[in-house]
Design an enzyme around this catalytic site. Structure first.
Site, PDB file in Angstrom:
ATOM      1  N   ASP A 115       3.263  -5.213  12.549  1.00  0.00           N
ATOM      2  CA  ASP A 115       2.181  -4.418  11.953  1.00  0.00           C
ATOM      3  C   ASP A 115       2.553  -2.934  11.963  1.00  0.00           C
ATOM      4  O   ASP A 115       1.701  -2.063  12.186  1.00  0.00           O
ATOM      5  CB  ASP A 115       0.866  -4.643  12.694  1.00  0.00           C
ATOM      6  N   HIS A 118      -3.008  -9.960  11.315  1.00  0.00           N
ATOM      7  CA  HIS A 118      -3.391  -9.345  12.600  1.00  0.00           C
ATOM      8  C   HIS A 118      -4.769  -9.785  13.117  1.00  0.00           C
ATOM      9  O   HIS A 118      -5.651  -8.961  13.340  1.00  0.00           O
ATOM     10  CB  HIS A 118      -3.250  -7.817  12.593  1.00  0.00           C
ATOM     11  N   ASN A 141       0.821  -1.218   0.000  1.00  0.00           N
ATOM     12  CA  ASN A 141       0.000   0.000   0.000  1.00  0.00           C
ATOM     13  C   ASN A 141       0.854   1.267   0.000  1.00  0.00           C
ATOM     14  O   ASN A 141       0.693   2.148   0.827  1.00  0.00           O
ATOM     15  CB  ASN A 141      -0.960   0.011   1.188  1.00  0.00           C
ATOM     16  N   HIS A 146      -6.650  -9.011   5.197  1.00  0.00           N
ATOM     17  CA  HIS A 146      -7.040  -8.122   6.306  1.00  0.00           C
ATOM     18  C   HIS A 146      -8.507  -8.439   6.541  1.00  0.00           C
ATOM     19  O   HIS A 146      -9.381  -7.973   5.804  1.00  0.00           O
ATOM     20  CB  HIS A 146      -6.835  -6.665   5.882  1.00  0.00           C
TER      21      HIS A 146
END
Lengths: 430, 326
Positions: free
Chosen positions: A310, A237, A96, A184
């Site tokens: 993260d 995560h 990203n 995600h």
């Protein structure tokens, strides 16, 4: 021929479950011998480890490099400094960036550039390729070309691949390439405008909630798709009890499923948001205490395979806003190891388990030749003082952005030295 | 708990400071003596003649900063501040640099440099008042922060009830409408609980947080059941966009199920009273006839009492500042 002998170390290798006091001989950047009472070759540099832990350098499988496109949040130089002093020798970057890593050439040059900065500690840099063009979820990215350019997996980074048909196709195509799809897991519709975990605290604070079901529905759907497509599915995560339970069942069923979590989800809960402090605005949100306990259980029983930083740095301006307007994210690199060690000090995990979560396991998930301290492997090592106490001060981070939900927290365990291919990239006190 | 003022005279301002903190950010966390002292004081102010002017906060400056449109609350604070002797600056937001992207904190620092004594702020985000309070020297009054709290509205609701019925303890109060998105509901749930009312909520499941029982209230989806035996029916505003298929199917379905009509009101106690924080959607939350029923509706009384309540709040925050200056 260059040689380095690290003597009197507690040699811990999660890949072989070995733990003994001895020496590590490094020749030409590779581990040549591990044993007791090794003799230093002529001209070798000798380091006394003082009985501290020597182990494989950490592999951080979830990092936002912020380069190119967000130099106000993090710079490659600061990222490498932060990694070296945190015992991290390999990082895996999310796509990203701006432009997005959906272009094979960009991905290749990005990794090479980040790993070879002048006047900067060396760092092994890997990257995920975008799963869809521009991370928009509308058209599949060139997964095959991205894989050939070094993409170690595919993901839409901080966005879920929400469209079921697109997810099916990405899983299916990636299975041919032998690369995992990293999700995600947060339903964007259920989570829309969400500010924190939905529960009693969000109700009292008047903040918009993100229900735990937002994670559950995506994981449950993806597992259903995986049964059709085959391939390797990885949840990033993970933070809810329901999500962990789904992964546990899927593993028992024999599906090729892995997952990671990040320290905040193992150590903090949604109570932290009570003063609307934007340091606790994370994505996914801090969950309930029951969820946190389920994450700890998942780490202990192996349901959760890896612990990643993260690292999602945000500049001060983006955090000095009302909670709902602040950006989600935190600077995670410099607290990863100490947070992991707190699970050992707290009696939740063994030391080998903790190290495996941050080195051997992520390397295995992504097929990296890293994360193990064995003869013949590159000497990516870190020397750790398990007991050294310190306090988290974001302002002192090497990372450009010092915003952390662990601000002020006492930590136990610090890196003394880090080597990549036998070359010193960090030494405490220098 | 600070000293309580002698309550025989509203014109005497000796040491009235029941707000133990420096700010009024919400009802949650206040205790009963503090709340009752504020209500007593406001009650005394409400008895003053309409043209009365006090000098209790002479020399202090109150800024009102509204990041959301408001007429009644802003005018009410403005009037309250003037009546108690403070100077007022209404900071216009819609025409200022806020619209040009200045952050809340930059605005706060700019305003702070002009040394306001009290800042009254409304903001669309929950927690904005607390954030502001952390960065300015002024006392901050939360005039509504997102879906979080609107403490002066709850205080004026409580005082309106008390003045009409003489008490709050033991009353059956039914709050009906959009609980999830309402800061008025949150503040009222806290305040009326502190004061010992029996609280019930009535709303469709899509407009009430699933964890609401943690607030110690009963929740009904059936309005008839929720209204039975009610002394007070407090209605909440339902925003237009929430009635068009998002949280409820349609305006007419909402009115059918949850709009207050004479028939539904008949299920409450015979003398049950109606309240609404305004602005009302006639024909949605409440039928027009009931809204205008002077015997049953406290809606205009609420607005009137609001000024007295805000005078008391401003005074309790401002008086200690004057004490320090002297």
């Amino acid at each position: 021929m260059s040689a380095l002998l690290i003597q009197n170390a507690r040699l811990l290798d999660a890949s072989s479950h070995s733990d003994f006091v001895g020496d590590c001989l490094i020749k030409d950047g590779k581990i040549a011998e591990l044993g007791t009472n090794l003799t230093a070759p002529k001209g070798a540099e000798v380091v006394d480890a003082g009985g501290h832990v020597l182990t494989a350098g950490l592999v951080d499988m979830r990092v936002q490099s912020c380069h190119p496109g967000a130099a106000h949040r993090e710079t490659p130089h600061r990222l490498a400094l932060a990694s070296a002093q945190s015992g991290i020798t390999s990082i895996v970057c999310l796509p990203n960036t701006n432009p997005v890593l959906d272009d094979p050439e960009l991905l290749k040059s990005q990794c090479a550039m980040l790993a070879g900065l002048p006047d900067t500690p060396h760092l092994r840099v890997y990257a995920y390729g975008a799963a869809t063009m521009g991370l928009q979820g509308l058209a599949m990215a060139e997964l095959g070309l991205l894989a050939e350019s070094g993409a170690v997996g595919f993901t839409d980074a901080t966005r879920a691949i929400a469209d079921s048909l697109m997810m099916r196709r990405v899983l299916s195509y990636a299975s041919m390439l032998g690369r995992p799809v990293i999700q995600h897991a947060e339903d964007p519709i259920l989570a829309e405008h969400g500010e924190m975990h939905e529960g009693e605290h969000s109700m009292r604070l008047g903040l918009r909630g993100i229900p735990d079901a937002a994670e559950e529905v995506i994981i449950a759907r993806d597992l259903a798709l995986l049964r059709i497509t085959g391939g390797h599915y990885h949840v990033a995560h993970i933070g809810t009890a329901k999500g962990v339970a789904l992964i546990r069942c899927a593993k028992a069923e024999g599906l090729r499923v892995t997952c990671d979590t990040a320290p905040p989800y193992a150590l903090l809960n949604d109570v932290a948001v009570r003063d609307y402090d934007a340091r606790f605005r994370l994505s996914p949100p801090l969950r309930s205490e029951d969820d946190r306990l389920a994450v700890l259980e998942g780490l202990a029983d192996g349901t959760i395979d890896a612990l990643a930083s993260d690292h999602s740095p945000q500049d001060r301006d983006a955090k000095s806003l009302p909670f709902g307007l602040a950006e989600a994210g935190y600077s995670g690199i410099e607290t990863l190891l100490a947070c992991g060690l707190s699970l050992f000090h707290g009696g939740h995990l063994s030391l080998l388990q903790v190290l495996a979560l941050m080195s051997h396991n992520p390397a295995q998930i992504l097929g990296l030749n890293a994360g193990a301290m064995q003869v013949g492997m590159a000497a990516d090592l870190t020397l750790i003082d398990l007991e050294h106490g310190w306090q988290v001060r974001g302002a002192q981070f090497a990372s450009l952005s010092g915003t952390t939900p662990f601000e002020g927290a006492p930590m136990q365990g610090q890196v003394i030295g880090t080597w990549i291919s036998g070359k010193h990239v960090y030494e405490r006190g220098t | 708990m600070a000293r309580r003022a002698p309550l025989d005279s509203a014109t005497d301002c000796n040491g009235f400071a029941p707000l133990a903190g420096k700010h009024l950010l919400g009802i949650e966390g206040l205790d009963r003596p503090c709340v009752e002292a504020l209500l007593e004081r406001a009650d005394a102010f409400a008895d003053l003649p309409p043209r009365a002017r006090l000098d209790h906060l002479n020399g202090l400056t109150v800024f009102t900063v509204f990041f959301e449109n408001s007429t009644r609350t802003r005018v009410s604070f403005d009037l309250a501040a003037r009546k108690i002797g403070a100077s007022v600056v209404n900071v216009p937001i819609s025409t200022s640099s806020i619209k040009k992207g200045e952050s809340l904190l930059d605005t706060a620092l700019t305003l702070n440099a002009m040394h306001p004594d009290i800042l009254v702020m409304r903001h669309p985000n929950a927690g904005a008042a607390l954030l502001l309070a952390n960065y300015v020297d002024a006392a901050v009054v939360n005039a509504g922060d997102g879906r979080h709290e609107h403490p002066t509205q709850a205080l004026l609701d409580a005082l309106t009830i008390r003045r009409r019925l003489g008490r709050i303890e033991g009353l059956n109060i039914t709050i009906c409408g959009d609980i999830t998105n309402s800061r008025v509901a949150r503040s009222n749930i806290h305040l009326l609980s502190i004061l010992g009312a029996n609280l019930r909520l009535v709303a469709p499941p899509t407009l009430v947080p699933p964890q609401i029982s943690a607030m110690g209230v009963e929740c009904y989806h059936d309005m008839a059941a929720g209204l039975a035996g009610a002394d007070i029916v407090m209605l909440l505003r339902l925003q237009q966009e929430r009635m068009q298929g998002a949280e409820t199917p349609s305006q007419r379905e909402y009115f059918h199920l949850y709009g207050l009509t004479a028939e539904k009101l008949a299920l409450a106690k015979a003398e049950a009273l109606i309240m609404h924080p305004g602005p009302m959607n006639r024909g949605v939350e409440i039928s027009s006839e009931l809204a205008d029923d002077v015997e049953r509706s406290l809606i205009t009384a609420q607005v009137e009492i609001g000024v007295a309540v805000r005078m008391a709040c401003l005074e309790s925050l401002g008086a200690p500042l004057l004490g320090r200056a002297q």
